[in-house]
Design a protein around this motif. Sequence first.
Motif, PDB file in Angstrom:
ATOM      1  N   ASN A   1      37.151  39.040  35.542  1.00 19.36           N
ATOM      2  CA  ASN A   1      36.198  39.875  36.253  1.00 19.36           C
ATOM      3  C   ASN A   1      36.795  40.551  37.478  1.00 19.36           C
ATOM      4  O   ASN A   1      36.120  41.337  38.120  1.00 19.36           O
ATOM      5  CB  ASN A   1      34.986  39.039  36.673  1.00 19.36           C
ATOM      6  CG  ASN A   1      35.397  37.794  37.433  1.00 19.36           C
ATOM      7  OD1 ASN A   1      36.548  37.648  37.823  1.00 19.36           O
ATOM      8  ND2 ASN A   1      34.458  36.898  37.648  1.00 19.36           N
ATOM      9  N   VAL A   2      38.030  40.259  37.794  1.00 18.41           N
ATOM     10  CA  VAL A   2      38.666  40.918  38.930  1.00 18.41           C
ATOM     11  C   VAL A   2      39.262  42.224  38.437  1.00 18.41           C
ATOM     12  O   VAL A   2      40.190  42.234  37.621  1.00 18.41           O
ATOM     13  CB  VAL A   2      39.750  40.032  39.570  1.00 18.41           C
ATOM     14  CG1 VAL A   2      40.431  40.784  40.706  1.00 18.41           C
ATOM     15  CG2 VAL A   2      39.129  38.737  40.085  1.00 18.41           C
ATOM     16  N   LEU A   3      38.713  43.317  38.911  1.00 14.03           N
ATOM     17  CA  LEU A   3      39.147  44.634  38.472  1.00 14.03           C
ATOM     18  C   LEU A   3      40.220  45.178  39.404  1.00 14.03           C
ATOM     19  O   LEU A   3      40.158  44.986  40.614  1.00 14.03           O
ATOM     20  CB  LEU A   3      37.969  45.609  38.465  1.00 14.03           C
ATOM     21  CG  LEU A   3      36.721  45.196  37.676  1.00 14.03           C
ATOM     22  CD1 LEU A   3      35.693  46.325  37.704  1.00 14.03           C
ATOM     23  CD2 LEU A   3      37.066  44.821  36.262  1.00 14.03           C
ATOM     24  N   THR A   4      41.171  45.882  38.820  1.00  9.70           N
ATOM     25  CA  THR A   4      42.143  46.664  39.590  1.00  9.70           C
ATOM     26  C   THR A   4      41.724  48.118  39.476  1.00  9.70           C
ATOM     27  O   THR A   4      41.628  48.650  38.366  1.00  9.70           O
ATOM     28  CB  THR A   4      43.563  46.471  39.050  1.00  9.70           C
ATOM     29  OG1 THR A   4      43.914  45.085  39.131  1.00  9.70           O
ATOM     30  CG2 THR A   4      44.551  47.280  39.885  1.00  9.70           C
TER      31      THR A   4
ATOM     32  N   VAL B   1      51.429  46.318  40.251  1.00 15.71           N
ATOM     33  CA  VAL B   1      50.550  46.774  39.188  1.00 15.71           C
ATOM     34  C   VAL B   1      49.795  48.010  39.617  1.00 15.71           C
ATOM     35  O   VAL B   1      49.493  48.205  40.797  1.00 15.71           O
ATOM     36  CB  VAL B   1      49.563  45.662  38.793  1.00 15.71           C
ATOM     37  CG1 VAL B   1      50.300  44.509  38.180  1.00 15.71           C
ATOM     38  CG2 VAL B   1      48.749  45.211  39.985  1.00 15.71           C
ATOM     39  N   LYS B   2      49.487  48.854  38.630  1.00 13.61           N
ATOM     40  CA  LYS B   2      48.931  50.134  39.024  1.00 13.61           C
ATOM     41  C   LYS B   2      47.930  50.678  38.018  1.00 13.61           C
ATOM     42  O   LYS B   2      48.096  50.545  36.797  1.00 13.61           O
ATOM     43  CB  LYS B   2      50.060  51.145  39.126  1.00 13.61           C
ATOM     44  CG  LYS B   2      50.271  51.725  40.507  1.00 13.61           C
ATOM     45  CD  LYS B   2      51.334  52.772  40.462  1.00 13.61           C
ATOM     46  CE  LYS B   2      51.552  53.334  41.848  1.00 13.61           C
ATOM     47  NZ  LYS B   2      52.667  54.249  41.883  1.00 13.61           N
ATOM     48  N   VAL B   3      46.898  51.307  38.578  1.00 14.85           N
ATOM     49  CA  VAL B   3      45.994  52.143  37.801  1.00 14.85           C
ATOM     50  C   VAL B   3      46.111  53.536  38.403  1.00 14.85           C
ATOM     51  O   VAL B   3      45.837  53.722  39.596  1.00 14.85           O
ATOM     52  CB  VAL B   3      44.547  51.623  37.889  1.00 14.85           C
ATOM     53  CG1 VAL B   3      43.615  52.568  37.139  1.00 14.85           C
ATOM     54  CG2 VAL B   3      44.442  50.209  37.322  1.00 14.85           C
ATOM     55  N   THR B   4      46.516  54.482  37.592  1.00 20.59           N
ATOM     56  CA  THR B   4      46.779  55.831  38.086  1.00 20.59           C
ATOM     57  C   THR B   4      45.771  56.812  37.521  1.00 20.59           C
ATOM     58  O   THR B   4      45.594  56.905  36.301  1.00 20.59           O
ATOM     59  CB  THR B   4      48.205  56.270  37.690  1.00 20.59           C
ATOM     60  OG1 THR B   4      49.147  55.340  38.216  1.00 20.59           O
ATOM     61  CG2 THR B   4      48.504  57.656  38.254  1.00 20.59           C
ATOM     62  N   GLN B   5      45.120  57.518  38.419  1.00 18.19           N
ATOM     63  CA  GLN B   5      44.220  58.594  38.014  1.00 18.19           C
ATOM     64  C   GLN B   5      44.943  59.896  38.339  1.00 18.19           C
ATOM     65  O   GLN B   5      45.310  60.131  39.489  1.00 18.19           O
ATOM     66  CB  GLN B   5      42.889  58.477  38.755  1.00 18.19           C
ATOM     67  CG  GLN B   5      42.146  57.205  38.365  1.00 18.19           C
ATOM     68  CD  GLN B   5      40.789  57.082  39.032  1.00 18.19           C
ATOM     69  OE1 GLN B   5      40.494  56.070  39.665  1.00 18.19           O
ATOM     70  NE2 GLN B   5      39.952  58.082  38.893  1.00 18.19           N
TER      71      GLN B   5
END
Lengths: 114, 112
Positions: free
Chosen positions: B99-102, B2-6
């Motif tokens: 509440n667990v943020l990635t 899983v990914k959060v890309t900036q």
Amino acid sequence: EDKVVQSPLSLVVHEGDTVTLNCSYEVTNFRSLLWYKQEKKAPTFLFMLTSSGIEKKSGRLSSILDKKELFSILNITATQTGDSAVYLCAVEPAGGTSYGKLTFGQGTILTVHP
Amino acid sequence: DVKVTQSSRYLVKRTGEKVFLECVQDMDHENMFWYRQDPGLGLRLIYFSYDVKMKEKGDIPEGYSVSREKKERFSLILESASTNQTSMYLCASSLPWANVLTFGAGSRLTVL
């Protein structure tokens, strides 16, 4: 206003040492407390604590919450250089649309020397 | 994974410029957040969104706005950048009622 205070702000130890990081908080309607580890990139989740006195453990890391005294500790035993990071503590209030709306402390910078 | 890309890791802008910071997540998360991180102050919540086209102010929204036109994308906008907005900006996402943020890797913005 919710508040989280971490101590110490920085810590330098040698490999093999055991460290204890502290997190005290004030929050209206507590739901949970979370610990994250941040190296030179995205913070990564370590633990979520909701109940007093129940230790969460993952390898050499462990954490416990005291809801009466409003604090949590993160212990790291037999530290390694790879444990060098910023450790972040955050609290989440209960109620309404507050899921994920975390209040963070300043962070503790841990440096582990070989 | 899983990914959060900036999209921008480092930006340098001039005072008064309009700045867009983009964040995309591939986890189909409903919740998205923008935090800024400053030494000694930790992470502070700027804005968050629980759904497309929905936004709520966090603790320090002044000088910022956000846009969420698509579920996977949450943009932070500085209409007129100022030097006190020099900071590390972190985007995060989570499932509803979670509440667990990635987190993304962060965008370090310098305003000259």
